[in-house]
Design an enzyme around this catalytic site. Sequence first.
Site, PDB file in Angstrom:
ATOM      1  N   ALA A 116     -39.426  22.301  22.038  1.00 58.65           N
ATOM      2  CA  ALA A 116     -39.607  22.145  23.494  1.00 58.65           C
ATOM      3  C   ALA A 116     -40.539  23.236  23.979  1.00 58.65           C
ATOM      4  CB  ALA A 116     -38.258  22.237  24.192  1.00 58.65           C
TER       5      ALA A 116
ATOM      6  N   SER B  42     -33.094  23.815  14.667  1.00 59.38           N
ATOM      7  CA  SER B  42     -32.883  22.663  15.544  1.00 59.38           C
ATOM      8  C   SER B  42     -34.156  22.285  16.277  1.00 59.38           C
ATOM      9  CB  SER B  42     -31.806  22.998  16.582  1.00 59.38           C
ATOM     10  OG  SER B  42     -30.619  23.330  15.934  1.00 59.38           O
TER      11      SER B  42
ATOM     12  N   VAL C 286     -20.891  22.905  14.212  1.00 61.16           N
ATOM     13  CA  VAL C 286     -21.239  22.175  12.997  1.00 61.16           C
ATOM     14  C   VAL C 286     -22.633  21.601  13.193  1.00 61.16           C
ATOM     15  CG1 VAL C 286     -20.536  20.349  11.409  1.00 61.16           C
ATOM     16  CG2 VAL C 286     -18.847  21.397  12.898  1.00 61.16           C
TER      17      VAL C 286
ATOM     18  N   ARG D  40     -37.644  11.243  33.330  1.00 58.61           N
ATOM     19  CA  ARG D  40     -37.259  12.648  33.333  1.00 58.61           C
ATOM     20  C   ARG D  40     -38.437  13.530  33.715  1.00 58.61           C
ATOM     21  NH1 ARG D  40     -37.465  16.766  29.764  1.00 58.61           N
ATOM     22  NH2 ARG D  40     -38.652  15.500  28.318  1.00 58.61           N
TER      23      ARG D  40
ATOM     24  N   HIS E 121     -44.014  10.606  25.924  1.00 61.38           N
ATOM     25  CA  HIS E 121     -44.799  11.760  26.371  1.00 61.38           C
ATOM     26  C   HIS E 121     -46.250  11.301  26.370  1.00 61.38           C
ATOM     27  CE1 HIS E 121     -46.516  15.697  26.852  1.00 61.38           C
ATOM     28  NE2 HIS E 121     -45.307  16.211  26.999  1.00 61.38           N
TER      29      HIS E 121
ATOM     30  N   ARG F 235     -51.868  20.185  31.108  1.00 58.53           N
ATOM     31  CA  ARG F 235     -52.346  19.571  32.347  1.00 58.53           C
ATOM     32  C   ARG F 235     -52.035  20.455  33.543  1.00 58.53           C
ATOM     33  NH1 ARG F 235     -49.278  14.663  32.349  1.00 58.53           N
ATOM     34  NH2 ARG F 235     -48.221  15.555  30.545  1.00 58.53           N
TER      35      ARG F 235
END
Lengths: 557, 317
Positions: free
Chosen positions: A45, A40, A32, A371, A228, A244
């Site tokens: 990414a 999405s 769903v 992260r 970020h 980078r």
Amino acid sequence: MPQHDIIVIGGGFAGMRAALAAKEAGADVALVSKVHPLRSHSSGAHSGINAALSPEDSWQAHAEDTVYAGDYLGNQDAVQVLCQEGIGDVIKLEHMGVIFSRNGQGKIDLMPFAGSIRPRTCYVGDSAGHIILQVLYEQMLKLEVPVYDEWFVTSLIVEDGVCRGAIAQELSSGRLLSLDAKAVVLATGGLGRMYEPSTSAYTSTADGQALAYRAGIPLVDMEMVQYHPTTLMGKGVVVTEAARGEGAYLVNKDGDRFMESYAPETLEMAARDVCSRAIETEVAQGRGVNGGVLLDFRHLDTDRLEDRLPETTYVVNKLSGIDIKKEPVPVRPAMHRPIGGVQVDVQGATPLPGLYAAGECACVGVHGANRLGGNSLLECVVFGRRAGEAAAAYAGSIPLRKASESMMLDQERLAQDLTARNSGGDTIGSLRRELAATMHQKVGVSRDGAGLREAADKVGDLMERYGRVGIPSVGGPYNPSLSTLLELGYMLDVAQAIVASAQVREESRGAHHRTDFPQRDDDNWLKHTVASRTPDGPALAYRPVVITHRQPQRRTY
Amino acid sequence: MEVTFKVHRYDPATNGKGQLQSYMLGIDEDASILDALMRIREDQDTTLAFRGSCRTGFCGDCTMRIGGKNRIACSTTVGKSVKDGEVTVEPIRIINVLKDMVFDAEAMVYQKYRAVEPWIEPSTPLPQEEHLVSNEVIQDLRKVMSCTMCWLCDEGCTTMVVDRKFVGPAALTKAYRVVADPRDSKTEERLHSLSEEKGMWDCCHCYEATEHCPKGIDPTERIFALRNQAIKVGAGSTKVRNHYRSFGASVKAHGWLDEARLAIDTEGLTNIRGQLKQLPLALKALRRGKLPKPYFLHKKRPGAANIKRIFKLWEKK
């Protein structure tokens, strides 16, 4: 009313990976999503996915980097799963059809990434997310997993202490329907719309976090909000870390490579939190350029830029008219990704039987307090798969029960009540913008006690005003009124948990930088914050960090 | 800047016809049209329906007509779209509108995408590690997969205008992605099924798809690549293959197209019934003075030898 063994909420990497795993395990699973899976935000990414594929590398080294970058707040058992099983999961992606960039031998090429000691990031030019998303969806078609796309989930069905599905609005008709299931996997992604600037999609509105939080599941480490360091000024679009990695310089208004004074050894390749703070410091001390700094590509080989950063070149040019080969790009840090989320174990199980969560909306604890780039996609495929498998095993052991009529009626009445409210001048937009500004200013790269108190008051005030905002109608085809209003409610609930968690953690660790407590404090704070919803606001508790054999050390770059 | 957005409103439940509704908005000229629509929804009218997600040009969800031109709303700025203080926003045209800017994506987009079975079927057993693939092949596939499925190419397609059942350049580009993937083991089967009616041979090679693609993927050339491969494996109807071959042979031999020969070759020289079927058309053309010369009278164009050399060079390559 649709009925399935398992419903997965969210159609990005984690959601689709969970659905595929559940399907392969023989379960009747459906997905769903409030947008079609191909839309999405996983597609945004750019960077890539980490895996210790090279013979000189090892999962242990990957785990080492991950724990270190996370400032020792990562659960080391989960980190081990991530780094060890991730290798197979990345190969599995390749077998599904992902077209990773190759080296001279035709094997998957690896790119150096900030915070990693060895090249370890599998990439596809600079559009890994967009490619992997397509391939996972291809597999959804191949395995014939049904998708309810453009359905907006309004609540989870929890009865007798067990999760039994969800209630959702089918946007094409406007009807509220129950999706009955033995198990539910939450994979709704991020929450960036509560921050401005943010790199998130319009759809990243804390849905899964709020659905779980309201169902009584705690949210873990919510104070850890990653910025970020390099996003396009004014647009909040990520200029990938690969920039980078390829050797682009960060320079201030005097043309100095200022990272020399913040991370003399790793320079631009220092971890994200370090770079973000360095840029904010430069700006605060008057060495910025219009509130940001410059990312300079001009010394790099243009052919290589074409090969490695084609999408970056395209997007920067499309959105700001800058040719990265000729002009430096103005960048500034923007909110990127929550590190905390719905409390889950390494199987993706929440404390509520029948409810699982994976990916950005969940917190299995692999990222600690900061992260590493390339670990997020990996988390989605490893723990998405695990959640799908665990949900399938659980669903195989229990019978399906339909949601009670009364629950549906409640939902419909609640929705209808929203049309009777009188908003008194506030709009969804005005409240959201106030929230986003507060979160960025007070709960952003740097925080302090006074600012956090102001933020807590502000969020409380916004919640009260939110209670008076109404909508003209609920149903009808493609009427976004209900979802737009509920999204703001989701964000306010979760924002409250973020602020409260940030208030209690009186130390600086990873993404959580307290100017009034600038040091890391292992004696008191080597533990997770756990926020639970109560009628009086978030209640905070703590959980120990799982430390297997990497003892905390000082973190420098 | 102060801008009046004239936005298409259509609600199947209440009115039969779409109309433009005006919203005034003070907004930055650098803001995107999607930003503006979101502002209108959040601040003025929560019922305004449009699709949009990533706001950075990657998800392909917010295709619409802005100032009369098909655009991706998140990658189009207000400043560049405004004319005399106004911007019109409408849904794309060649598909059923469900509400406001929301169109029937299932019929337009996803059905066709599924129809080409866009997943690879690698040979088994699978290798222990990754498949070995050259980076050159990957770069080509990457270009094709940079498609965001914004469907601007289908919107521009001239075949689609007359036949909505045509699978279209977007789905065919996706088909190219699997056919060109060396890991796939079903290439031949795919080429045969893509050669069925409404498939690759229905493209009229007008290059509109290529013109419309915002990512420079060149869908038209991808369709040609599929056709070339199809010819090699004998896919497509005999007529289509004959037509394709005769076209090339004629240009190679004479430097331009021999229409009479093309017609005869397409049906096949020995296909008497097929040739007879062309007679009425030929007579009609003759009456209007448009019958091409019989092919034995067809002359080479000046410089035909050079054109032949180009062919030979290409064949050697």
